[in-house]
Design a protein around this motif. Sequence first.
Motif, PDB file in Angstrom:
ATOM      1  N   LEU A 118      38.042  51.520  46.393  1.00  0.00           N
ATOM      2  CA  LEU A 118      39.298  50.805  46.595  1.00  0.00           C
ATOM      3  C   LEU A 118      39.059  49.746  47.667  1.00  0.00           C
ATOM      4  N   ASP A 119      39.177  48.508  47.257  1.00  0.00           N
ATOM      5  CA  ASP A 119      38.917  47.364  48.134  1.00  0.00           C
ATOM      6  C   ASP A 119      40.276  46.853  48.604  1.00  0.00           C
ATOM      7  N   TYR A 120      40.598  47.109  49.846  1.00  0.00           N
ATOM      8  CA  TYR A 120      41.927  46.701  50.336  1.00  0.00           C
ATOM      9  C   TYR A 120      41.872  46.367  51.818  1.00  0.00           C
ATOM     10  N   GLY A 121      42.912  45.797  52.326  1.00  0.00           N
ATOM     11  CA  GLY A 121      42.924  45.420  53.738  1.00  0.00           C
ATOM     12  C   GLY A 121      42.499  43.969  53.887  1.00  0.00           C
ATOM     13  N   GLY A 122      41.207  43.738  53.654  1.00  0.00           N
ATOM     14  CA  GLY A 122      40.709  42.360  53.612  1.00  0.00           C
ATOM     15  C   GLY A 122      40.875  41.555  54.889  1.00  0.00           C
ATOM     16  N   ALA A 123      40.825  42.233  56.040  1.00  0.00           N
ATOM     17  CA  ALA A 123      40.989  41.509  57.298  1.00  0.00           C
ATOM     18  C   ALA A 123      39.827  40.542  57.508  1.00  0.00           C
ATOM     19  N   ASN A 124      40.067  39.524  58.307  1.00  0.00           N
ATOM     20  CA  ASN A 124      39.022  38.567  58.604  1.00  0.00           C
ATOM     21  C   ASN A 124      38.601  38.690  60.056  1.00  0.00           C
ATOM     22  N   ILE A 125      37.306  38.708  60.257  1.00  0.00           N
ATOM     23  CA  ILE A 125      36.752  38.806  61.604  1.00  0.00           C
ATOM     24  C   ILE A 125      37.142  37.593  62.444  1.00  0.00           C
ATOM     25  N   LEU A 160      35.622  43.193  54.868  1.00  0.00           N
ATOM     26  CA  LEU A 160      35.922  42.178  55.885  1.00  0.00           C
ATOM     27  C   LEU A 160      35.515  40.775  55.477  1.00  0.00           C
ATOM     28  N   GLY A 161      36.360  39.831  55.808  1.00  0.00           N
ATOM     29  CA  GLY A 161      35.985  38.431  55.660  1.00  0.00           C
ATOM     30  C   GLY A 161      35.185  38.071  56.904  1.00  0.00           C
ATOM     31  N   ASP A 162      33.859  38.104  56.800  1.00  0.00           N
ATOM     32  CA  ASP A 162      33.053  37.887  58.006  1.00  0.00           C
ATOM     33  C   ASP A 162      31.881  36.960  57.725  1.00  0.00           C
ATOM     34  N   LEU A 323      29.496  31.254  48.573  1.00  0.00           N
ATOM     35  CA  LEU A 323      30.929  31.151  48.834  1.00  0.00           C
ATOM     36  C   LEU A 323      31.622  32.492  48.568  1.00  0.00           C
ATOM     37  N   TYR A 324      32.922  32.481  48.717  1.00  0.00           N
ATOM     38  CA  TYR A 324      33.724  33.707  48.548  1.00  0.00           C
ATOM     39  C   TYR A 324      33.331  34.445  47.260  1.00  0.00           C
ATOM     40  N   ASN A 325      33.192  33.699  46.167  1.00  0.00           N
ATOM     41  CA  ASN A 325      32.783  34.304  44.888  1.00  0.00           C
ATOM     42  C   ASN A 325      31.451  35.027  45.001  1.00  0.00           C
ATOM     43  N   THR A 327      29.815  36.338  47.503  1.00  0.00           N
ATOM     44  CA  THR A 327      29.784  37.610  48.217  1.00  0.00           C
ATOM     45  C   THR A 327      30.531  38.685  47.435  1.00  0.00           C
ATOM     46  N   ASP A 328      31.615  38.309  46.749  1.00  0.00           N
ATOM     47  CA  ASP A 328      32.322  39.319  45.953  1.00  0.00           C
ATOM     48  C   ASP A 328      31.439  39.841  44.817  1.00  0.00           C
ATOM     49  N   LEU A 329      30.711  38.924  44.168  1.00  0.00           N
ATOM     50  CA  LEU A 329      29.828  39.361  43.072  1.00  0.00           C
ATOM     51  C   LEU A 329      28.690  40.225  43.611  1.00  0.00           C
ATOM     52  N   ILE A 345      39.016  49.087  42.339  1.00  0.00           N
ATOM     53  CA  ILE A 345      40.370  48.536  42.392  1.00  0.00           C
ATOM     54  C   ILE A 345      40.471  47.608  43.595  1.00  0.00           C
ATOM     55  N   TYR A 346      41.018  46.432  43.366  1.00  0.00           N
ATOM     56  CA  TYR A 346      41.211  45.457  44.454  1.00  0.00           C
ATOM     57  C   TYR A 346      42.700  45.293  44.707  1.00  0.00           C
ATOM     58  N   VAL A 347      43.063  45.297  45.960  1.00  0.00           N
ATOM     59  CA  VAL A 347      44.454  44.990  46.316  1.00  0.00           C
ATOM     60  C   VAL A 347      44.432  43.705  47.140  1.00  0.00           C
ATOM     61  N   THR A 348      44.939  42.640  46.569  1.00  0.00           N
ATOM     62  CA  THR A 348      44.983  41.373  47.321  1.00  0.00           C
ATOM     63  C   THR A 348      46.274  40.633  46.995  1.00  0.00           C
ATOM     64  N   ASP A 349      46.485  39.573  47.722  1.00  0.00           N
ATOM     65  CA  ASP A 349      47.602  38.682  47.472  1.00  0.00           C
ATOM     66  C   ASP A 349      47.567  38.203  46.009  1.00  0.00           C
ATOM     67  N   ARG A 351      48.210  35.524  44.734  1.00  0.00           N
ATOM     68  CA  ARG A 351      47.702  34.172  44.520  1.00  0.00           C
ATOM     69  C   ARG A 351      46.211  34.162  44.181  1.00  0.00           C
ATOM     70  N   GLN A 352      45.563  35.302  44.306  1.00  0.00           N
ATOM     71  CA  GLN A 352      44.133  35.353  43.956  1.00  0.00           C
ATOM     72  C   GLN A 352      43.918  35.815  42.511  1.00  0.00           C
ATOM     73  N   GLU A 353      44.950  35.722  41.703  1.00  0.00           N
ATOM     74  CA  GLU A 353      44.850  36.233  40.331  1.00  0.00           C
ATOM     75  C   GLU A 353      43.749  35.550  39.516  1.00  0.00           C
ATOM     76  N   TYR A 355      41.294  33.835  40.546  1.00  0.00           N
ATOM     77  CA  TYR A 355      40.008  34.120  41.175  1.00  0.00           C
ATOM     78  C   TYR A 355      39.425  35.446  40.671  1.00  0.00           C
ATOM     79  N   PHE A 356      40.241  36.489  40.668  1.00  0.00           N
ATOM     80  CA  PHE A 356      39.703  37.786  40.232  1.00  0.00           C
ATOM     81  C   PHE A 356      39.448  37.824  38.723  1.00  0.00           C
ATOM     82  N   GLU A 357      40.224  37.062  37.984  1.00  0.00           N
ATOM     83  CA  GLU A 357      39.944  36.945  36.552  1.00  0.00           C
ATOM     84  C   GLU A 357      38.524  36.384  36.364  1.00  0.00           C
TER      85      GLU A 357
HETATM   86  N1  ARG Z   1      39.499  38.340  53.318  1.00  0.00           N
HETATM   87  C1  ARG Z   1      40.247  37.914  52.170  1.00  0.00           C
HETATM   88  C2  ARG Z   1      41.457  37.087  52.583  1.00  0.00           C
HETATM   89  O1  ARG Z   1      41.849  37.084  53.737  1.00  0.00           O
HETATM   90  C3  ARG Z   1      40.731  39.054  51.338  1.00  0.00           C
HETATM   91  C4  ARG Z   1      39.636  39.899  50.745  1.00  0.00           C
HETATM   92  C5  ARG Z   1      40.052  40.556  49.467  1.00  0.00           C
HETATM   93  N2  ARG Z   1      39.014  41.336  48.838  1.00  0.00           N
HETATM   94  C6  ARG Z   1      38.000  40.840  48.137  1.00  0.00           C
HETATM   95  N3  ARG Z   1      37.088  41.657  47.657  1.00  0.00           N
HETATM   96  N4  ARG Z   1      37.896  39.557  47.896  1.00  0.00           N
HETATM   97  O2  ARG Z   1      42.005  36.401  51.731  1.00  0.00           O
END
Ligand code: ARG
Length: 588
Positions: A118-125, A160-162, A323-325, A327-329, A345-349, A351-353, A355-357
């Motif tokens: 479960l990928d959730y939270g997604g905080a950024n450093i 983490l977004g790091d 890029l973001y893609n 690291t996710d891949l 399972i990913y829980v995100t905003d 607006r990233q629909e 992107y995840f598609e």
């Molecule tokens: N750090 C990202 C943000 O602030 C969210 C990360 C969501 N998870 C993921 N695997 N892309 O938007």
Amino acid sequence: MKKLLDLISEEMEKGFEKAGYAKELGRVTLSNRPDLCEYQCNGAMAGAKQYKKAPIAIAGDVAAVLADSAVFSEVDAVAPGFLNLKVKERFLRDYLQEMQEHEKFGLELPVKSKKVVLDYGGANIAKSLHVGHLRPAIIGESIKRILRYCGQEVIGDVHLGDWGLQMGLVITELKERQPDLVYFDESYTGEYPAEAPFTIGELEEIYPTASKRSKEDADYKAKAMEVTYKMQNGVRGYEALFGHIRRVSIEDLKKNYAGLNVEFDLWKGESDVNGLIPSMVDYMKREGYAHESEGALVVDVKEETDNKEIPPCMVLKSDGAALYNTTDLATIMDRMENIEPDEIIYVTDKRQELYFEQIFRCARKTKLVKPETELVWLGHGTMNGRDGKPFKTRDGGVKRLENLIGETNEEMYRKITENREMPEEEARETARLIGLAAIKYGDLSNQASKDYVFDMEKFSSFEGDTGPYILYTIVRIKSILNKYKEQGGSLDGLKVQDAGSESEKALMMQLGAFQATIEGACAEIAPHKICAYIYDLANAFNKFYHETRILAEENEEKKAGLIALLVLTKDILETCIDMLGFSAPERM
Ligand code: ARG
């Protein structure tokens, strides 16, 4: 244990069969006219055509064979052909007694549990948590707890977004301020200090300052990009600073998430998969999945059946940067290799629909996942202010999560101390628990994909569809149980008895729906279903409470039965709020 409604349906199905009709017609639902009956079956209406008979005649036949049913106390055939049903007190009692005896109130667990990341939270450093991080944390944590309760193995990863420009910005700003730090001496070959050259407080000031400067000053931004590149490509001093930023941030994030009862099993970040990127890129090129397009490396992911444009998934930018893609891949690749989940399972905003598609299609096409690996994305809506726009501070800035929580707790503290005397320490802790319930329930009671308005006044109310109302109900039960014990009663081995009133029976039926609710919430990944359930349960309990003498009941056996019902209600409510990620105080 079988679900209550399934048992009731089975009895009705038998009735149809016995009366000479198809069993399938006997499906029972909750009544939509609770003033007339408890459950209903519309099978006679559905069967009319097939049997060329008036629905009321079919209903009459079924009612006749069910006259001495052990499940139904009433089977009424009413025009034009409905079956209105009431269940026997004894049947309901037996069911609840079984629930009392079973682990997890008789919830059926899967034979083989699924392994879920479960990928959730997604905080950024380097950035502090703001209100935008509240929803993925709250919703994700609840999903984790629900799935675990239902027997799945869940590994929560904060992801983490790091790995972006923000790190370069922080280091650039640091260099401007303290150019003499050893980290910036490229000829230095010794060990770097273990202690970070900044505190979390400083870090939180440095990042916004740097971010603002980079928007105004192109040279500054260029420097930050260069620093980012160097940090990501092995320049020692920058790497060491990155490590400091990461550690200081994570320590602070852990504290903040803990305040929300949010806990991750993995604190991995985008940077952790950096080493996997070259081999992943090679593989995608070698297998012919990726090709160059305007200098960038992309994988085409559009499909013939698309009715909207799905752009290619970019794996490397034209300057070769990840890029973001990317690291996710690479993270998917890492998870498949090291965790081998059945599902991610990913829980995100929301607006990233798109992107995840793209990411999911790309991961499938390039066979980073097995065909049977499920990839699920759950997009959540925005938390808005009372003006209907994304939540802001009074001066229009992004509100820090800490402040939002602090203000909520203050409000709750004011409310509690207004009502009663309580030692300061207990009042503060109680305010924290109620505040958390207010925020979390306010969020989770909405369908995750919808936007909602953060309305402190509404959320913190002790009445209505709110977290504090649920807690209040639990606390009320706890207080009755304590009094019962003070009077010499024991809570051990109590058994629920036949309902003695309509409100008691309604409460019992609501308790009986536990299993179906939890199964539904788990299958649909829908915490709001649990909120709706406990709100109904709390209402049913409070109605019963107002109409029933409990402690004043003179018949001791009857009293013990009522207490048993209270214990079951409390246990189920507490189990549910635990799945939502909050808990109740002893008093409030
Ligand atoms: N750090 C990202 C943000 O602030 C969210 C990360 C969501 N998870 C993921 N695997 N892309 O938007």
